[in-house]
Write an enzyme that holds these catalytic residues in place. Structure first.
Site, mmCIF file in Angstrom:
data_model
loop_
_atom_site.group_PDB
_atom_site.id
_atom_site.type_symbol
_atom_site.label_atom_id
_atom_site.label_comp_id
_atom_site.label_asym_id
_atom_site.label_seq_id
_atom_site.Cartn_x
_atom_site.Cartn_y
_atom_site.Cartn_z
ATOM 1 N N SER A 1 0.853 -1.118 0.001
ATOM 2 C CA SER A 1 -0.012 0.053 0.040
ATOM 3 C C SER A 1 0.904 1.349 0.057
ATOM 4 O O SER A 1 2.142 1.210 0.518
ATOM 5 C CB SER A 1 -0.923 0.129 1.144
ATOM 6 O OG SER A 1 -1.466 1.279 1.347
ATOM 7 N N LYS B 1 -17.604 -1.102 0.153
ATOM 8 C CA LYS B 1 -16.720 -0.396 1.119
ATOM 9 C C LYS B 1 -17.311 0.753 2.150
ATOM 10 O O LYS B 1 -16.402 0.952 2.914
ATOM 11 C CB LYS B 1 -15.304 -0.058 0.352
ATOM 12 C CG LYS B 1 -14.784 -1.085 -0.454
ATOM 13 C CD LYS B 1 -13.476 -0.769 -1.074
ATOM 14 C CE LYS B 1 -12.280 -0.137 -0.328
ATOM 15 N NZ LYS B 1 -11.728 -1.088 0.101
ATOM 16 N N TYR C 1 -3.032 0.315 9.721
ATOM 17 C CA TYR C 1 -3.211 -0.250 8.271
ATOM 18 C C TYR C 1 -2.050 -0.369 7.927
ATOM 19 O O TYR C 1 -1.325 -1.318 6.952
ATOM 20 C CB TYR C 1 -4.279 0.340 7.586
ATOM 21 C CG TYR C 1 -4.153 0.055 6.231
ATOM 22 C CD1 TYR C 1 -4.528 -1.445 5.556
ATOM 23 C CD2 TYR C 1 -3.916 0.855 5.243
ATOM 24 C CE1 TYR C 1 -4.239 -1.844 4.315
ATOM 25 C CE2 TYR C 1 -3.848 0.397 3.773
ATOM 26 C CZ TYR C 1 -4.013 -0.784 3.407
ATOM 27 O OH TYR C 1 -3.767 -1.214 2.130
#
Length: 213
Positions: free
Chosen positions: A131, A197, A161
């Protein structure tokens, strides 16, 4: 997914059998769709369907089998799922607001380690989703392509995250396997199949709905 989207160029050699984790999700379902467009249908999909609407992303897709993510590793390791020549690992909790760092470490880091070790041990191509959140505020740059280990050491993710993704990048570097795997650092991706989402949808998707309303 709309058939108006362009299909990717056909690679020199198509995979014969593919494992796609997170295959019901936004990016995962797009990859399965693209593989179908290239004529690849020998695909095993895993995900956690839960109680949202992402199961709908699977409806138009063609694949051999579906497993819940928590049921994957045991049959995979004992050979019950057969052979694969490509693993596309998209499965993860991608919520940047998730505060349970232990859950993220187990779900995003430990699970990826297990799958990577299996793939490398069976000479299966392993492509995983890292990411852009690993870059933090960007003060240390956003280029870790040349001297991966040194560049990764400098990065400072800003949320749990991003750190869970950064942990595996660092682990792969420390184990010396970065040359044998492919990590993709997604930035602000948007497109079809992301409605499920909720607040984690892209800004583009949110703004489109607001403008339309």
């Amino acid at each position: 997914m709309s058939t108006a989207l362009p299909l990717p160029a056909i690679p020199p050699r198509l995979p014969s059998r593919v494992l796609v984790t997170g295959g019901a999700g936004f990016i995962g379902s797009a990859l399965v769709w693209a593989l179908n467009g290239l004529g690849v249908e020998r695909i095993v999909v895993t995900d956690r369907l839960g109680q949202d609407e992402k199961w709908r992303n699977l409806v138009p897709l063609r694949f051999e089998d579906y497993l819940e993510a928590d049921d994957l590793m045991a049959p995979l390791e004992r050979g019950a799922l057969g052979r694969f020549d490509l693993v596309l690992h998209l499965g993860a909790c991608s919520a940047t607001t998730e505060r349970d760092a232990s859950f993220l470490a187990k779900n995003n880091f430990e699970y990826t380690k297990q799958l990577a070790h299996w793939a490398l041990g069976h000479e299966v191509r392993f492509v995983y989703a890292s990411s852009a959140a690993t870059y933090g505020d960007g003060a240390q740059g956003m280029d870790d392509a040349h001297d991966e280990t040194a560049a990764l050491t400098r990065l400072r993710p800003l949320n749990a995250y991003g750190y869970s993704k950064h942990l595996f990048d660092q682990y792969a570097a420390a184990m010396g396997v970065l040359p044998n795997v492919v990590g993709l650092k997604y930035f602000n991706v948007y497109g079809p199949n992301e409605a499920h989402k909720g607040d984690m949808r892209s800004l583009v998707h949110k703004a489109y709905g607001q403008i339309e309303a």
